[in-house]
Design an enzyme around this catalytic site. Structure first.
Site, PDB file in Angstrom:
ATOM      1  CB  SER A 112      -0.901   0.080   1.433  1.00 38.30           C
ATOM      2  OG  SER A 112      -1.993   0.963   1.034  1.00 38.30           O
ATOM      3  CG  HIS A 113       0.025   3.751   3.219  1.00 36.61           C
ATOM      4  ND1 HIS A 113      -0.736   2.589   3.233  1.00 36.61           N
ATOM      5  CD2 HIS A 113       0.423   3.743   4.842  1.00 36.61           C
ATOM      6  CE1 HIS A 113      -0.848   1.880   4.719  1.00 36.61           C
ATOM      7  NE2 HIS A 113      -0.246   2.989   5.242  1.00 36.61           N
ATOM      8  CG  ASP A 276      -2.415   4.024  -1.601  1.00 31.52           C
ATOM      9  OD1 ASP A 276      -3.125   4.019  -2.544  1.00 31.52           O
ATOM     10  OD2 ASP A 276      -2.264   3.158  -0.583  1.00 31.52           O
ATOM     11  CG  ASP A 278      -2.539  -0.244  -2.749  1.00 37.67           C
ATOM     12  OD1 ASP A 278      -2.385   0.717  -2.251  1.00 37.67           O
ATOM     13  OD2 ASP A 278      -3.317  -1.324  -2.236  1.00 37.67           O
ATOM     14  CG  ASP A 280      -5.910   0.712  -1.349  1.00 39.00           C
ATOM     15  OD1 ASP A 280      -4.969   1.888  -1.250  1.00 39.00           O
ATOM     16  OD2 ASP A 280      -6.110  -0.077  -0.953  1.00 39.00           O
ATOM     17  NE  ARG A 281      -3.958   3.803   2.922  1.00 37.05           N
ATOM     18  CZ  ARG A 281      -3.684   3.903   4.193  1.00 37.05           C
ATOM     19  NH1 ARG A 281      -3.294   5.083   4.496  1.00 37.05           N
ATOM     20  NH2 ARG A 281      -3.827   3.251   4.958  1.00 37.05           N
ATOM     21  CE  LYS A 375      -7.512   1.749   1.459  1.00 37.00           C
ATOM     22  NZ  LYS A 375      -7.601   1.266   2.736  1.00 37.00           N
TER      23      LYS A 375
HETATM   24  C1  G1P Z   1      -4.517   1.104   8.130  1.00 37.41           C
HETATM   25  C2  G1P Z   1      -5.850   1.882   8.140  1.00 37.41           C
HETATM   26  C3  G1P Z   1      -6.855   1.199   7.678  1.00 37.41           C
HETATM   27  C4  G1P Z   1      -6.832   0.731   6.387  1.00 37.41           C
HETATM   28  C5  G1P Z   1      -5.631  -0.191   6.239  1.00 37.41           C
HETATM   29  C6  G1P Z   1      -5.384  -0.689   4.881  1.00 37.41           C
HETATM   30  O1  G1P Z   1      -4.709  -0.042   8.829  1.00 37.41           O
HETATM   31  O2  G1P Z   1      -5.635   2.352   9.273  1.00 37.41           O
HETATM   32  O3  G1P Z   1      -7.933   2.346   7.731  1.00 37.41           O
HETATM   33  O4  G1P Z   1      -7.715  -0.005   5.926  1.00 37.41           O
HETATM   34  O5  G1P Z   1      -4.341   0.739   6.713  1.00 37.41           O
HETATM   35  O6  G1P Z   1      -5.250   0.393   3.989  1.00 37.41           O
HETATM   36  P1  G1P Z   1      -4.057  -0.108  10.409  1.00 37.41           P
HETATM   37  O7  G1P Z   1      -2.713  -0.083  10.042  1.00 37.41           O
HETATM   38  O8  G1P Z   1      -4.715   1.086  11.160  1.00 37.41           O
HETATM   39  O9  G1P Z   1      -4.297  -1.276  10.937  1.00 37.41           O
HETATM   40 ZN    ZN Z   2      -3.237   1.196  -0.534  1.00 39.11          ZN
END
Ligand code: G1P
Ligand code: ZN
Length: 542
Positions: A112-113, A276, A278, A280-281, A375
Site C-alpha cells: 500500500s502506502h 497511494d 497501490d 486505493d487511497r 477502496k
Molecule cells: C491502516 C488503516 C486502515 C486501512 C488499512 C489498509 O490499517 O488505518 O483504515 O484499511 O491501513 O489500507 P492499520 O495500520 O490502522 O491497521
Molecule cells: Zn493502499
C-alpha cells in the site's frame, strides 16, 4: 512438470489488516513466499480449472513474486491466470478484473502506502471472487495452514514474459497478460459524466494529481489527461517506480507536502489530489482547503446523486469505527442506513454484496463504492470532479456549505510509529482495565459518557470481531479512540483518533489542533502515552 518441494513453516505469517506485510528481506528468506502462496491455495476449495487474477503495485520484488505465484497457480490446477502487463494492477483495478471476469479470486502484491525498495516493505493479499479482501475466516485458515505447511508445489518452467500482451501457455495453464488500465477506465466512464468533466477542463479548470511515482500514474494519465482532456502534466510523478523515487507513497499532508503547499499557494490550481502506492487511497485538497477523508466521505455521499452511476441514490453508507461521524448525519438526512465497522476494507464486503451500503469510507484516506470491493483512489477523485462539474462551485464553498448544513466534525489522527510492542500492548491493556470505571469521571473539562472496546457483529453473516479499538466517548459527542495498527512491519504503531462535533457555524473557522486541544490532553491523561512509550509527540498527524 510439477515439482513438490519440502519446506518448513514460518511462525509469523499471520495476515494483518490487509494481508501479509513484511520487509523485502524477510520475504526473501528461503520459501517464505512459496509457503504463504501454498497456504492460500491450501485454504481454498473448488478452484480447479478456474481463473485467478494476479497483479501488484510494481514495487521492488513484485515481478519475482508474480513469477512464483504464476508457477504455483499452474501447479495448483488453476485453468487461467489474468495478470497485468509488467505485473501491474492497482488494487481497485485488480478487484474490477476479478469481478468482471468472474474469477475465483486474486492475489494482490502490495504494501500500500509504505515505502518500497530492497530493504523496504512488501505484501501479499488474497481477494475472493467478489473482488474484495478475504474475510477473517479465510485469512485465519491461511494462517493456520502456514503453521503446518511441509511442502509446496510449483511447475518447472521458464519465466512468463510479463511485458507482452497476449495469451501464453504455462504447463497447461493459460496466462493472459492484460492491459492493466483498459477495463478500469471503461468502468469509470460508466459511472461518471465524462462529458461534463471534460467541458470543465476545456473551460480552464486546473488540477494537479500526484501519482507519487506509484501505480496510479498510468491510470490517471489515461483517464484524466487522455480521456478527459486535462493538459499533459496534470498528472505528476506518473511513472511507477520500484522504490517510489525513495518516497513514502502515502497521500497525506506529510508525504504529499509539495502538493499541499502548491494548493495553499497564491496560484493554486482549482483541485489537488493524490493516490497511494497501490491506488486505493486518495487525498483531496481544494484551493486553500484540505478536505479530511472523513469529511470527503460525507461530502461524496451527500453529492453522489450528481454522478450518473449514483443518480438513483444510495442504499446506505458504511464507515470504519474510527472514521468521524460526519457521514452519519448525511445518512440520517438521506434516510438510509449507516454501518459502523472495524478498521479494514474487508468488513465492507458483506454490506456491499448484500446491497445494504453503496458508499464506504475510512478516515485513512480510503473511499469507495459498490463498483468494486476495494477502496478506490482514482474513483474518489473522479467523483469529486463530477461533483465539481455539476455544482460549478469551488471546493472550499462546497465544504463550508456542507458544514453549515450538517455541522463540522473536527478530526485528527495522531500516530506514534515504531514504538515498543510491549509498551503499546501494555497501554491498550491498561485502558481496557479501566473502561468500566470511566463513565461519569471527569478528564479536564470533559466528562466521560461511555467507554468500551469496540466489537462488531456482522449484520449479514453474524460473525463477530472483538477488540477493534478502545472508544472513550465524552458528553456532547466528542470522542477519543485508541487502537494499534495491524499493517506495520516493525514494532507497533499506536493510533489515537480524536473527534469533536461542532454544530455552530460561527465556530467552524478554528484550527483543528485548537478545536481538539482538550481532547488531545484528555487522551494523554487517560492513556499515559508519554510515560508508556517515551514519546512526547506523535510522528504523524493526519
Ligand atoms: C491502516 C488503516 C486502515 C486501512 C488499512 C489498509 O490499517 O488505518 O483504515 O484499511 O491501513 O489500507 P492499520 O495500520 O490502522 O491497521
Ligand atoms: Zn493502499
Amino acid at each position: 512438470m510439477i515439482q513438490t518441494v519440502a519446506t518448513t513453516p514460518y511462525a509469523d505469517q499471520k495476515p494483518g489488516t490487509s494481508g501479509l506485510r513484511k520487509k523485502v528481506p524477510h520475504f526473501q528468506q528461503p520459501n517464505y513466499v512459496q509457503n504463504f502462496v501454498q497456504a492460500i491455495f491450501d485454504s481454498l476449495e473448488g478452484f480447479a480449472g478456474k481463473t485467478l487474477v494476479i497483479g501488484g503495485d510494481g514495487r521492488y520484488f513484485n515481478r519475482e513474486v508474480i513469477q512464483i505465484a504464476l508457477k504455483m497457480a499452474a501447479a495448483a490446477g488453476f485453468g487461467r491466470v489474468l495478470v497485468g502487463r509488467g505485473g501491474i494492477l492497482s488494487t481497485p483495478a485488480a478487484s474490477n478484473v476479478i469481478r468482471k471476469n468472474r474469477a475465483f479470486g486474486g492475489i494482490i502484491l502490495s504494501a500500500s502506502h509504505n515505502p518500497g525498495g530492497p530493504t523496504e516493505d512488501f505484501g501479499i493479499k488474497y481477494n475472493i471472487g467478489n473482488g474484495g479482501p478475504a474475510p477473517e475466516r479465510i485469512t485465519e485458515a491461511i494462517y493456520a495452514r502456514t503453521k503446518e505447511i511441509d511442502e509446496y508445489r510449483i511447475v518447472d518452467a521458464p519465466d512468463v514474459d510479463l511485458d507482452k500482451l497476449g495469451s501464453f501457455d504455462l504447463e497447461g495453464m493459460k496466462v493472459e497478460v492484460i492491459d492493466p488500465v483498459a477495463d478500469y477506465a471503461e468502468l469509470m466512464e460508466s459511472l461518471f459524466d465524462f462529458d461534463a468533466i471534460a467541458a470543465m477542463f476545456r473551460d480552464g479548470f486546473r488540477m494537479s494529481f500526484d501519482a507519487m511515482s506509484a501505480v496510479t500514474g498510468p491510470y490517471a494519465q489515461a483517464i484524466i489527461e487522455t480521456r478527459l482532456g486535462a493538459p499533459v502534466g496534470t498528472v505528476r510523478n506518473a511513472t511507477p517506480l520500484p522504490d517510489f523515487g525513495g518516497h513514502h507513497p502515502d497521500p497525506n499532508l506529510v508525504h504529499a507536502k509539495e502538493l499541499y503547499d502548491a494548493m495553499m499557494g497564491a496560484d493554486a490550481p482549482d483541485f489537488g489530489a493524490a493516490s497511494d502506492g497501490d491506488g486505493d487511497r486518495n487525498l483531496i485538497i481544494g484551493k486553500g482547503i484540505f478536505v479530511t477523508p472523513s469529511d470527503s466521505l460525507a461530502l461524496l455521499a451527500a453529492n453522489a446523486h450528481l454522478a450518473p452511476g449514483y443518480s438513483g441514490g444510495l442504499a446506505g453508507i458504511a464507515r470504519s469505527m474510527p472514521t468521524s461521524g460526519a457521514a452519519d448525519r448525511v445518512a440520517e438526512k438521506l434516510g438510509v442506513g449507516l454501518y459502523e465497522t472495524p478498521t479494514g476494507w474487508k468488513f465492507f464486503g458483506n454490506l456491499l454484496d448484500a446491497g445494504m451500503a453503496t458508499i464506504c469510507g475510512e478516515e485513512s484516506a480510503g473511499t469507495g463504492s459498490n463498483h468494486v470491493r476495494e477502496k478506490d483512489g482514482v474513483w474518489a477523485v473522479l467523483l469529486w470532479l463530477n461533483v465539481l462539474a455539476a455544482r460549478k462551485e469551488p471546493v472550499k464553498d462546497i465544504v463550508t456549505k456542507h458544514w453549515a448544513e450538517y455541522g463540522r466534525n473536527y478530526y485528527a489522527r495522531h500516530d506514534y510509529e515504531g514504538i515498543d510492542s510491549d509498551a503499546a500492548n501494555g497501554l491498550v491493556a491498561a485502558l481496557r482495565e479501566k473502561l468500566k470505571a470511566l463513565p461519569g469521571t471527569k478528564v479536564g473539562p470533559l466528562t466521560v459518557a461511555e467507554a468500551d472496546d469496540f466489537a462488531y457483529l456482522d449484520p449479514v453473516d453474524g460473525s463477530e470481531s472483538k477488540h477493534q479499538g478502545i472508544r472513550i466517548l465524552f458528553e456532547g459527542g466528542s470522542r477519543v479512540v485508541f487502537r494499534l495498527s495491524g499493517t506495520g512491519t516493525s514494532g507497533a504503531t499506536l493510533r489515537v483518533y480524536i473527534e469533536r462535533f461542532e454544530p455552530d457555524p460561527a465556530k467552524h473557522g478554528m484550527e483543528t489542533a485548537e478545536a481538539l486541544a482538550d481532547l488531545i490532553a484528555a487522551a494523554e491523561t487517560l492513556a499515559g502515552i508519554r510515560e508508556r512509550t517515551g514519546r512526547a509527540e506523535p510522528d504523524v498527524i493526519t
